[in-house]
Design a protein around this motif. Structure first.
Motif, PDB file in Angstrom:
ATOM      1  N   ALA A  32     -30.582  -1.507   4.100  1.00 10.38           N
ATOM      2  CA  ALA A  32     -29.419  -0.878   4.739  1.00 10.38           C
ATOM      3  C   ALA A  32     -29.765   0.528   5.224  1.00 10.38           C
ATOM      4  O   ALA A  32     -29.388   0.921   6.334  1.00 10.38           O
ATOM      5  N   ALA A  33     -30.486   1.283   4.407  1.00 12.50           N
ATOM      6  CA  ALA A  33     -30.888   2.636   4.806  1.00 12.50           C
ATOM      7  C   ALA A  33     -31.788   2.589   6.041  1.00 12.50           C
ATOM      8  O   ALA A  33     -31.647   3.394   6.963  1.00 12.50           O
ATOM      9  N   PHE A  34     -32.682   1.625   6.067  1.00 15.48           N
ATOM     10  CA  PHE A  34     -33.589   1.452   7.200  1.00 15.48           C
ATOM     11  C   PHE A  34     -32.802   1.178   8.473  1.00 15.48           C
ATOM     12  O   PHE A  34     -33.023   1.801   9.513  1.00 15.48           O
ATOM     13  N   VAL A  35     -31.846   0.259   8.393  1.00 13.41           N
ATOM     14  CA  VAL A  35     -31.045  -0.110   9.561  1.00 13.41           C
ATOM     15  C   VAL A  35     -30.129   1.037   9.986  1.00 13.41           C
ATOM     16  O   VAL A  35     -30.065   1.389  11.165  1.00 13.41           O
ATOM     17  N   GLU A  36     -29.431   1.624   9.031  1.00 11.43           N
ATOM     18  CA  GLU A  36     -28.435   2.655   9.357  1.00 11.43           C
ATOM     19  C   GLU A  36     -29.046   3.930   9.925  1.00 11.43           C
ATOM     20  O   GLU A  36     -28.398   4.641  10.684  1.00 11.43           O
ATOM     21  N   THR A  37     -30.278   4.237   9.562  1.00 13.00           N
ATOM     22  CA  THR A  37     -30.924   5.445  10.091  1.00 13.00           C
ATOM     23  C   THR A  37     -31.892   5.120  11.221  1.00 13.00           C
ATOM     24  O   THR A  37     -32.616   5.996  11.684  1.00 13.00           O
ATOM     25  N   THR A  38     -31.909   3.868  11.648  1.00 10.52           N
ATOM     26  CA  THR A  38     -32.857   3.409  12.659  1.00 10.52           C
ATOM     27  C   THR A  38     -34.268   3.840  12.253  1.00 10.52           C
ATOM     28  O   THR A  38     -34.975   4.515  12.988  1.00 10.52           O
ATOM     29  N   CYS A  39     -34.615   3.456  11.032  1.00  8.05           N
ATOM     30  CA  CYS A  39     -35.913   3.782  10.435  1.00  8.05           C
ATOM     31  C   CYS A  39     -36.157   5.292  10.417  1.00  8.05           C
ATOM     32  O   CYS A  39     -37.258   5.774  10.637  1.00  8.05           O
TER      33      CYS A  39
END
Length: 113
Positions: A32-39
């Motif tokens: 989720a962190a990866f997706v929400e911050t666009t990596c």
């Protein structure tokens, strides 16, 4: 690349702490962190907030930046994500999930159009 610097082993420990505290799979927290911050490349909100999950103000009593919660630490962001996902509004995501894949499917349903 920004994502390579952002997603450090330190975040794995935060995700594991969230799983130990709230039962939210560490792998789901990281995904989720990866997706929400666009990596880690989302430059408009994340760098100002430590908000890995783009959680909006809602009932938050702390600092706010452009309508999003501001966390003093990255760990605080992960723990708040775990707290949010186990709140009554999101309880069906964790209740009865037998494995991480089922959990992800339920999480994705929440955001499907």
């Amino acid at each position: 690349m920004a994502g390579e610097r952002l997603f450090t082993p330190e975040l794995i420990s935060y995700a594991q702490k969230t799983q130990a505290t709230y039962g939210v799979y560490a792998s789901c927290c990281l995904a989720a962190a990866f997706v929400e911050t666009t990596c880690g490349t989302n430059g408009s909100i994340f760098p100002h907030t430590n908000n890995f999950f783009n959680i909006k103000k809602g009932s938050w009593k702390g600092a706010v930046y452009r309508g999003y919660r501001v966390y003093s630490t990255r760990l605080e962001s992960f723990l708040d994500f775990g707290r949010l996902l186990t709140s009554p509004a999101y309880a069906r995501l964790t209740a009865g999930s037998r494995n991480v894949f089922e959990y992800i499917d339920r999480y994705a349903e929440r955001y499907a159009p």
